[in-house]
Write a protein that holds these residues in place. Structure first.
Motif, PDB file in Angstrom:
ATOM      1  N   ASN A  59       0.806  -1.217   0.000  1.00 38.59           N
ATOM      2  CA  ASN A  59       0.000   0.000   0.000  1.00 38.59           C
ATOM      3  C   ASN A  59       0.843   1.271   0.000  1.00 38.59           C
ATOM      4  OD1 ASN A  59       0.481  -0.976   2.792  1.00 38.59           O
ATOM      5  ND2 ASN A  59      -0.572   0.915   3.371  1.00 38.59           N
ATOM      6  N   CYS A  60       2.141   1.182   0.286  1.00 36.42           N
ATOM      7  CA  CYS A  60       3.022   2.350   0.236  1.00 36.42           C
ATOM      8  C   CYS A  60       3.870   2.380  -1.040  1.00 36.42           C
ATOM      9  CB  CYS A  60       3.937   2.377   1.463  1.00 36.42           C
ATOM     10  SG  CYS A  60       3.042   2.680   2.998  1.00 36.42           S
ATOM     11  N   ASP A  61       3.585   1.489  -1.978  1.00 38.94           N
ATOM     12  CA  ASP A  61       4.324   1.432  -3.244  1.00 38.94           C
ATOM     13  C   ASP A  61       3.490   2.052  -4.362  1.00 38.94           C
ATOM     14  OD1 ASP A  61       6.479   0.062  -2.064  1.00 38.94           O
ATOM     15  OD2 ASP A  61       5.463  -1.863  -2.294  1.00 38.94           O
ATOM     16  N   TRP A  62       3.151   3.311  -4.208  1.00 38.06           N
ATOM     17  CA  TRP A  62       2.198   3.995  -5.077  1.00 38.06           C
ATOM     18  C   TRP A  62       2.573   3.974  -6.545  1.00 38.06           C
ATOM     19  CZ3 TRP A  62       4.141   6.696  -0.683  1.00 38.06           C
ATOM     20  CH2 TRP A  62       3.325   6.583   0.433  1.00 38.06           C
ATOM     21  N   ALA A  63       3.809   4.247  -6.882  1.00 35.02           N
ATOM     22  CA  ALA A  63       4.208   4.344  -8.290  1.00 35.02           C
ATOM     23  C   ALA A  63       4.869   3.067  -8.803  1.00 35.02           C
ATOM     24  CB  ALA A  63       5.163   5.524  -8.466  1.00 35.02           C
ATOM     25  N   SER A  64       4.760   2.005  -8.065  1.00 35.08           N
ATOM     26  CA  SER A  64       5.444   0.760  -8.407  1.00 35.08           C
ATOM     27  C   SER A  64       4.794   0.048  -9.581  1.00 35.08           C
ATOM     28  CB  SER A  64       5.449  -0.171  -7.194  1.00 35.08           C
ATOM     29  OG  SER A  64       6.032  -1.404  -7.534  1.00 35.08           O
ATOM     30  N   ALA A  65       5.631  -0.596 -10.385  1.00 37.56           N
ATOM     31  CA  ALA A  65       5.144  -1.448 -11.473  1.00 37.56           C
ATOM     32  C   ALA A  65       4.982  -2.891 -10.998  1.00 37.56           C
ATOM     33  CB  ALA A  65       6.114  -1.390 -12.645  1.00 37.56           C
ATOM     34  N   LEU A  66       5.291  -3.152  -9.716  1.00 42.54           N
ATOM     35  CA  LEU A  66       5.150  -4.502  -9.183  1.00 42.54           C
ATOM     36  C   LEU A  66       3.673  -4.904  -9.139  1.00 42.54           C
ATOM     37  CD1 LEU A  66       7.591  -4.279  -6.124  1.00 42.54           C
ATOM     38  CD2 LEU A  66       7.969  -5.576  -8.242  1.00 42.54           C
ATOM     39  N   PRO A  67       3.376  -6.181  -9.319  1.00 44.76           N
ATOM     40  CA  PRO A  67       1.987  -6.628  -9.208  1.00 44.76           C
ATOM     41  C   PRO A  67       1.538  -6.611  -7.748  1.00 44.76           C
ATOM     42  CG  PRO A  67       3.428  -8.522  -9.448  1.00 44.76           C
ATOM     43  CD  PRO A  67       4.304  -7.296  -9.611  1.00 44.76           C
ATOM     44  N   SER A  68       0.241  -6.505  -7.520  1.00 39.75           N
ATOM     45  CA  SER A  68      -0.270  -6.508  -6.151  1.00 39.75           C
ATOM     46  C   SER A  68      -0.359  -7.926  -5.584  1.00 39.75           C
ATOM     47  CB  SER A  68      -1.636  -5.838  -6.075  1.00 39.75           C
ATOM     48  OG  SER A  68      -2.579  -6.570  -6.834  1.00 39.75           O
ATOM     49  N   GLU A  69      -0.303  -8.907  -6.464  1.00 40.82           N
ATOM     50  CA  GLU A  69      -0.273 -10.298  -6.037  1.00 40.82           C
ATOM     51  C   GLU A  69       0.434 -11.106  -7.114  1.00 40.82           C
ATOM     52  OE1 GLU A  69      -4.290 -12.391  -7.616  1.00 40.82           O
ATOM     53  OE2 GLU A  69      -4.573 -11.090  -5.876  1.00 40.82           O
ATOM     54  N   ARG A  70       0.943 -12.252  -6.725  1.00 39.38           N
ATOM     55  CA  ARG A  70       1.561 -13.142  -7.701  1.00 39.38           C
ATOM     56  C   ARG A  70       1.642 -14.541  -7.133  1.00 39.38           C
ATOM     57  NH1 ARG A  70       7.184 -10.657  -8.945  1.00 39.38           N
ATOM     58  NH2 ARG A  70       6.977 -12.060 -10.690  1.00 39.38           N
ATOM     59  N   THR A  71       1.718 -15.488  -8.025  1.00 41.58           N
ATOM     60  CA  THR A  71       1.940 -16.869  -7.647  1.00 41.58           C
ATOM     61  C   THR A  71       3.299 -17.268  -8.198  1.00 41.58           C
ATOM     62  OG1 THR A  71      -0.416 -17.367  -7.691  1.00 41.58           O
ATOM     63  CG2 THR A  71       1.079 -19.234  -7.837  1.00 41.58           C
ATOM     64  N   VAL A  72       4.150 -17.779  -7.345  1.00 41.33           N
ATOM     65  CA  VAL A  72       5.463 -18.269  -7.763  1.00 41.33           C
ATOM     66  C   VAL A  72       5.543 -19.749  -7.410  1.00 41.33           C
ATOM     67  CG1 VAL A  72       6.600 -16.027  -7.504  1.00 41.33           C
ATOM     68  CG2 VAL A  72       6.602 -17.618  -5.591  1.00 41.33           C
ATOM     69  N   GLU A  73       6.370 -20.455  -8.140  1.00 42.19           N
ATOM     70  CA  GLU A  73       6.579 -21.863  -7.827  1.00 42.19           C
ATOM     71  C   GLU A  73       8.053 -22.066  -7.528  1.00 42.19           C
ATOM     72  OE1 GLU A  73       6.254 -26.034 -10.120  1.00 42.19           O
ATOM     73  OE2 GLU A  73       4.408 -24.832 -10.078  1.00 42.19           O
ATOM     74  N   ILE A  74       8.331 -22.602  -6.363  1.00 39.04           N
ATOM     75  CA  ILE A  74       9.704 -22.891  -5.957  1.00 39.04           C
ATOM     76  C   ILE A  74       9.750 -24.353  -5.531  1.00 39.04           C
ATOM     77  CG2 ILE A  74      11.589 -22.343  -4.358  1.00 39.04           C
ATOM     78  CD1 ILE A  74      10.423 -19.492  -4.148  1.00 39.04           C
ATOM     79  N   ALA A  75      10.654 -25.082  -6.123  1.00 40.80           N
ATOM     80  CA  ALA A  75      10.818 -26.521  -5.831  1.00 40.80           C
ATOM     81  C   ALA A  75       9.498 -27.272  -5.947  1.00 40.80           C
ATOM     82  CB  ALA A  75      11.447 -26.716  -4.454  1.00 40.80           C
ATOM     83  N   GLY A  76       8.685 -26.873  -6.924  1.00 37.62           N
ATOM     84  CA  GLY A  76       7.416 -27.549  -7.169  1.00 37.62           C
ATOM     85  C   GLY A  76       6.277 -27.128  -6.258  1.00 37.62           C
ATOM     86  N   VAL A  77       6.515 -26.165  -5.372  1.00 31.89           N
ATOM     87  CA  VAL A  77       5.486 -25.709  -4.427  1.00 31.89           C
ATOM     88  C   VAL A  77       4.897 -24.382  -4.910  1.00 31.89           C
ATOM     89  CG1 VAL A  77       5.022 -24.957  -2.058  1.00 31.89           C
ATOM     90  CG2 VAL A  77       6.601 -26.863  -2.481  1.00 31.89           C
ATOM     91  N   PRO A  78       3.584 -24.338  -5.173  1.00 32.41           N
ATOM     92  CA  PRO A  78       2.953 -23.074  -5.569  1.00 32.41           C
ATOM     93  C   PRO A  78       2.725 -22.185  -4.336  1.00 32.41           C
ATOM     94  CG  PRO A  78       1.343 -24.858  -5.611  1.00 32.41           C
ATOM     95  CD  PRO A  78       2.655 -25.464  -5.218  1.00 32.41           C
ATOM     96  N   ILE A  79       3.192 -20.939  -4.447  1.00 33.45           N
ATOM     97  CA  ILE A  79       3.151 -19.987  -3.337  1.00 33.45           C
ATOM     98  C   ILE A  79       2.426 -18.724  -3.789  1.00 33.45           C
ATOM     99  CG2 ILE A  79       4.556 -18.596  -1.762  1.00 33.45           C
ATOM    100  CD1 ILE A  79       6.860 -20.709  -2.389  1.00 33.45           C
ATOM    101  N   PHE A  80       1.403 -18.330  -3.041  1.00 29.72           N
ATOM    102  CA  PHE A  80       0.674 -17.094  -3.328  1.00 29.72           C
ATOM    103  C   PHE A  80       1.254 -15.982  -2.478  1.00 29.72           C
ATOM    104  CE2 PHE A  80      -2.798 -14.062  -2.560  1.00 29.72           C
ATOM    105  CZ  PHE A  80      -3.121 -13.738  -3.871  1.00 29.72           C
ATOM    106  N   MET A  81       1.604 -14.864  -3.117  1.00 31.13           N
ATOM    107  CA  MET A  81       2.184 -13.710  -2.427  1.00 31.13           C
ATOM    108  C   MET A  81       1.307 -12.481  -2.642  1.00 31.13           C
ATOM    109  SD  MET A  81       6.078 -13.916  -3.931  1.00 31.13           S
ATOM    110  CE  MET A  81       6.507 -12.315  -3.221  1.00 31.13           C
ATOM    111  N   THR A  82       1.130 -11.711  -1.594  1.00 29.29           N
ATOM    112  CA  THR A  82       0.450 -10.427  -1.692  1.00 29.29           C
ATOM    113  C   THR A  82       0.861  -9.597  -0.485  1.00 29.29           C
ATOM    114  OG1 THR A  82      -1.678  -9.327  -2.073  1.00 29.29           O
ATOM    115  CG2 THR A  82      -1.647 -11.121  -0.459  1.00 29.29           C
ATOM    116  N   HIS A  83       0.606  -8.310  -0.545  1.00 30.94           N
ATOM    117  CA  HIS A  83       0.890  -7.486   0.637  1.00 30.94           C
ATOM    118  C   HIS A  83      -0.167  -7.727   1.710  1.00 30.94           C
ATOM    119  CE1 HIS A  83       2.797  -4.350   2.903  1.00 30.94           C
ATOM    120  NE2 HIS A  83       1.693  -3.622   2.942  1.00 30.94           N
TER     121      HIS A  83
END
Length: 164
Positions: A59-83
């Motif tokens: 919420n403090c990354d006003w001008a950021s091009a980063l997504p507000s959420e993402r799913t990454v996979e590490i070592a076959g494990v799906p991980i949901f990330m969000t602030h």
């Protein structure tokens, strides 16, 4: 080292001295997941950690091009990330948990509250590493997490604190 070691950080807010300490203490590690509020310091964070980094906007990354959420996979494990601010995490985990399940994730990571938190909810591990720069929990110790994923796929998250 077998498996993967991932640093979990959030809410750095432009202050990186504690991040440098954590990197020194936890090296070696394979990956960093940052749950937002970098305040535009993404390149500095990437330089400090020196390994692959996935980040989301807070919420403090006003001008950021980063997504507000993402799913990454590490070592076959799906991980949901969000602030977390878009999922009402200050009032409960239900909305966040529903979204993680929608995405087919076994792990959901968030920030925003500046308070470390971890809970297993049925089949989903939920964690917040707290804030490495501006903690808000009793004792006000900067916090972060270390997630390990074994070669067999076992997931463990340990929340850690830097002494003041």
């Amino acid at each position: 080292m077998s498996g993967k070691k991932i640093l979990l950080i959030s809410d750095t807010h432009g202050f990186h001295e504690n991040l440098k300490k954590v990197v020194e203490q936890e090296t070696p590690f394979d990956h960093v997941l940052h749950m937002g509020d970098t305040e535009g310091w993404d390149p500095v964070i990437k330089e400090i950690v020196g390994v692959p980094v996935d980040m989301v906007a807070g919420n403090c990354d006003w001008a950021s091009a980063l997504p507000s959420e993402r799913t990454v996979e590490i070592a076959g494990v799906p991980i949901f990330m969000t602030h977390g601010h878009e999922y009402y995490v200050t009032t409960g985990m239900e909305v966040l948990l529903d979204r993680a399940r929608e995405c087919g994730c076994k792990v959901v990571l968030f920030g925003h509250t500046h308070r470390p938190f971890q809970q297993m909810c049925d089949d989903v591990l939920i964690a917040n590493p707290g804030s490495i720069s501006r903690p808000r929990q009793p004792g006000y110790e900067p916090s972060y997490g270390v997630m390990t994923i074994s070669e067999s796929g076992k997931i463990e998250i340990v929340l850690k604190f830097l002494k003041k």
